[in-house]
Design a protein around this motif. Structure first.
Motif, PDB file in Angstrom:
ATOM      1  N   GLY A  19      -0.966 -47.088  16.399  1.00  0.00           N
ATOM      2  CA  GLY A  19      -0.467 -48.043  15.416  1.00  0.00           C
ATOM      3  C   GLY A  19      -1.575 -48.716  14.631  1.00  0.00           C
ATOM      4  N   HIS A  20      -2.716 -48.948  15.270  1.00  0.00           N
ATOM      5  CA  HIS A  20      -3.835 -49.560  14.549  1.00  0.00           C
ATOM      6  C   HIS A  20      -4.352 -48.615  13.467  1.00  0.00           C
ATOM      7  N   CYS A  21      -4.412 -47.323  13.784  1.00  0.00           N
ATOM      8  CA  CYS A  21      -4.824 -46.324  12.792  1.00  0.00           C
ATOM      9  C   CYS A  21      -3.871 -46.371  11.597  1.00  0.00           C
ATOM     10  N   LYS A  22      -2.588 -46.406  11.893  1.00  0.00           N
ATOM     11  CA  LYS A  22      -1.557 -46.447  10.860  1.00  0.00           C
ATOM     12  C   LYS A  22      -1.718 -47.689   9.987  1.00  0.00           C
ATOM     13  N   ALA A  23      -1.897 -48.838  10.622  1.00  0.00           N
ATOM     14  CA  ALA A  23      -2.047 -50.089   9.880  1.00  0.00           C
ATOM     15  C   ALA A  23      -3.315 -50.092   9.031  1.00  0.00           C
ATOM     16  N   THR A  24      -4.400 -49.569   9.580  1.00  0.00           N
ATOM     17  CA  THR A  24      -5.673 -49.532   8.852  1.00  0.00           C
ATOM     18  C   THR A  24      -5.555 -48.692   7.592  1.00  0.00           C
ATOM     19  N   LEU A  25      -5.011 -47.484   7.724  1.00  0.00           N
ATOM     20  CA  LEU A  25      -4.894 -46.616   6.550  1.00  0.00           C
ATOM     21  C   LEU A  25      -3.889 -47.155   5.547  1.00  0.00           C
ATOM     22  N   THR A  26      -2.805 -47.735   6.028  1.00  0.00           N
ATOM     23  CA  THR A  26      -1.824 -48.330   5.120  1.00  0.00           C
ATOM     24  C   THR A  26      -2.483 -49.432   4.296  1.00  0.00           C
ATOM     25  N   LYS A  27      -3.279 -50.252   4.945  1.00  0.00           N
ATOM     26  CA  LYS A  27      -3.956 -51.361   4.261  1.00  0.00           C
ATOM     27  C   LYS A  27      -5.016 -50.850   3.287  1.00  0.00           C
ATOM     28  N   GLU A  28      -5.890 -49.968   3.745  1.00  0.00           N
ATOM     29  CA  GLU A  28      -7.007 -49.504   2.924  1.00  0.00           C
ATOM     30  C   GLU A  28      -6.540 -48.686   1.714  1.00  0.00           C
ATOM     31  N   ILE A  29      -5.624 -47.755   1.941  1.00  0.00           N
ATOM     32  CA  ILE A  29      -5.119 -46.943   0.834  1.00  0.00           C
ATOM     33  C   ILE A  29      -4.236 -47.785  -0.077  1.00  0.00           C
ATOM     34  N   GLY A  30      -3.428 -48.661   0.519  1.00  0.00           N
ATOM     35  CA  GLY A  30      -2.533 -49.512  -0.254  1.00  0.00           C
ATOM     36  C   GLY A  30      -3.253 -50.475  -1.173  1.00  0.00           C
ATOM     37  N   ALA A  31      -4.509 -50.781  -0.890  1.00  0.00           N
ATOM     38  CA  ALA A  31      -5.288 -51.700  -1.719  1.00  0.00           C
ATOM     39  C   ALA A  31      -5.819 -51.051  -2.990  1.00  0.00           C
ATOM     40  N   LEU A  32      -5.730 -49.730  -3.091  1.00  0.00           N
ATOM     41  CA  LEU A  32      -6.241 -49.031  -4.274  1.00  0.00           C
ATOM     42  C   LEU A  32      -5.338 -49.265  -5.484  1.00  0.00           C
ATOM     43  N   ASP A  33      -5.949 -49.372  -6.652  1.00  0.00           N
ATOM     44  CA  ASP A  33      -5.192 -49.530  -7.892  1.00  0.00           C
ATOM     45  C   ASP A  33      -4.256 -48.347  -8.093  1.00  0.00           C
ATOM     46  N   GLY A  55       0.102 -36.020  11.496  1.00  0.00           N
ATOM     47  CA  GLY A  55      -1.268 -36.107  10.982  1.00  0.00           C
ATOM     48  C   GLY A  55      -1.298 -36.117   9.472  1.00  0.00           C
ATOM     49  N   GLN A  56      -0.303 -36.789   8.875  1.00  0.00           N
ATOM     50  CA  GLN A  56      -0.191 -36.801   7.423  1.00  0.00           C
ATOM     51  C   GLN A  56      -0.011 -38.221   6.887  1.00  0.00           C
ATOM     52  N   VAL A  57      -0.466 -38.395   5.649  1.00  0.00           N
ATOM     53  CA  VAL A  57      -0.301 -39.657   4.951  1.00  0.00           C
ATOM     54  C   VAL A  57       0.328 -39.349   3.595  1.00  0.00           C
ATOM     55  N   ALA A  58       1.494 -39.938   3.338  1.00  0.00           N
ATOM     56  CA  ALA A  58       2.166 -39.789   2.043  1.00  0.00           C
ATOM     57  C   ALA A  58       1.787 -40.992   1.197  1.00  0.00           C
ATOM     58  N   VAL A  59       1.240 -40.730   0.025  1.00  0.00           N
ATOM     59  CA  VAL A  59       0.795 -41.796  -0.873  1.00  0.00           C
ATOM     60  C   VAL A  59       1.604 -41.700  -2.160  1.00  0.00           C
ATOM     61  N   THR A  60       2.278 -42.789  -2.500  1.00  0.00           N
ATOM     62  CA  THR A  60       3.036 -42.859  -3.744  1.00  0.00           C
ATOM     63  C   THR A  60       2.214 -43.651  -4.746  1.00  0.00           C
ATOM     64  N   THR A  61       1.970 -43.025  -5.894  1.00  0.00           N
ATOM     65  CA  THR A  61       1.152 -43.648  -6.928  1.00  0.00           C
ATOM     66  C   THR A  61       1.910 -43.712  -8.246  1.00  0.00           C
ATOM     67  N   ALA A  62       1.488 -44.639  -9.095  1.00  0.00           N
ATOM     68  CA  ALA A  62       2.109 -44.798 -10.405  1.00  0.00           C
ATOM     69  C   ALA A  62       1.813 -43.583 -11.287  1.00  0.00           C
ATOM     70  N   ASP A  63       0.612 -43.038 -11.165  1.00  0.00           N
ATOM     71  CA  ASP A  63       0.179 -41.873 -11.932  1.00  0.00           C
ATOM     72  C   ASP A  63      -0.350 -40.822 -10.963  1.00  0.00           C
ATOM     73  N   GLU A  64      -1.001 -39.796 -11.484  1.00  0.00           N
ATOM     74  CA  GLU A  64      -1.596 -38.759 -10.648  1.00  0.00           C
ATOM     75  C   GLU A  64      -2.642 -39.404  -9.731  1.00  0.00           C
ATOM     76  N   PRO A  65      -2.599 -39.124  -8.426  1.00  0.00           N
ATOM     77  CA  PRO A  65      -3.555 -39.748  -7.500  1.00  0.00           C
ATOM     78  C   PRO A  65      -4.971 -39.216  -7.687  1.00  0.00           C
ATOM     79  N   ASP A  66      -5.929 -40.041  -7.351  1.00  0.00           N
ATOM     80  CA  ASP A  66      -7.343 -39.672  -7.390  1.00  0.00           C
ATOM     81  C   ASP A  66      -7.723 -39.184  -5.989  1.00  0.00           C
ATOM     82  N   ASP A  67      -7.656 -37.874  -5.783  1.00  0.00           N
ATOM     83  CA  ASP A  67      -7.920 -37.295  -4.459  1.00  0.00           C
ATOM     84  C   ASP A  67      -9.313 -37.639  -3.942  1.00  0.00           C
ATOM     85  N   ALA A  68     -10.306 -37.646  -4.825  1.00  0.00           N
ATOM     86  CA  ALA A  68     -11.676 -37.937  -4.398  1.00  0.00           C
ATOM     87  C   ALA A  68     -11.794 -39.380  -3.900  1.00  0.00           C
TER      88      ALA A  68
END
Length: 94
Positions: free
Chosen positions: A37-51, A63-76
């Motif tokens: 759960g800590h791993c989950k919370a950490t990634l949710t917080k860190e990725i969620g903070a991105l513009d 072993g997957q993370v689904a990221v919903t973005t307003a535009d095309e995600p920046d994979d790098a």
């Protein structure tokens, strides 16, 4: 460095967090090293903070993370954030 011990237990307790949204583009990534759960919370917080990130859904079992973005995600940028958080970003799911 991951917060988890080699046996898969969390060294800092467990916390869960999931952000959800219904709009945007969802991209699923493979990420290694998530075990608790800590791993989950950490990634949710860190990725969620991105513009532009609207939601993050971490699936520990898959072993997957689904990221919903307003535009095309920046994979790098996502790879950098995941790697800096101590996990291994292995790319988009096939």
């Amino acid at each position: 460095m991951s917060c988890c011990t080699p046996d898969g237990s969390c060294s800092t307790g467990t916390a869960t967090a999931t952000a959800t949204a219904t709009k945007g583009t969802t991209t699923v990534y493979d990420v290694a090293g998530m075990t608790c759960g800590h791993c989950k919370a950490t990634l949710t917080k860190e990725i969620g903070a991105l513009d532009g990130v609207l939601a993050v859904d971490v699936d520990l079992e898959a072993g997957q993370v689904a990221v919903t973005t307003a535009d095309e995600p920046d994979d790098a940028l996502l790879a950098k954030v995941v790697d800096e958080a101590g996990y291994e970003f292995t790319g988009r799911t096939a």
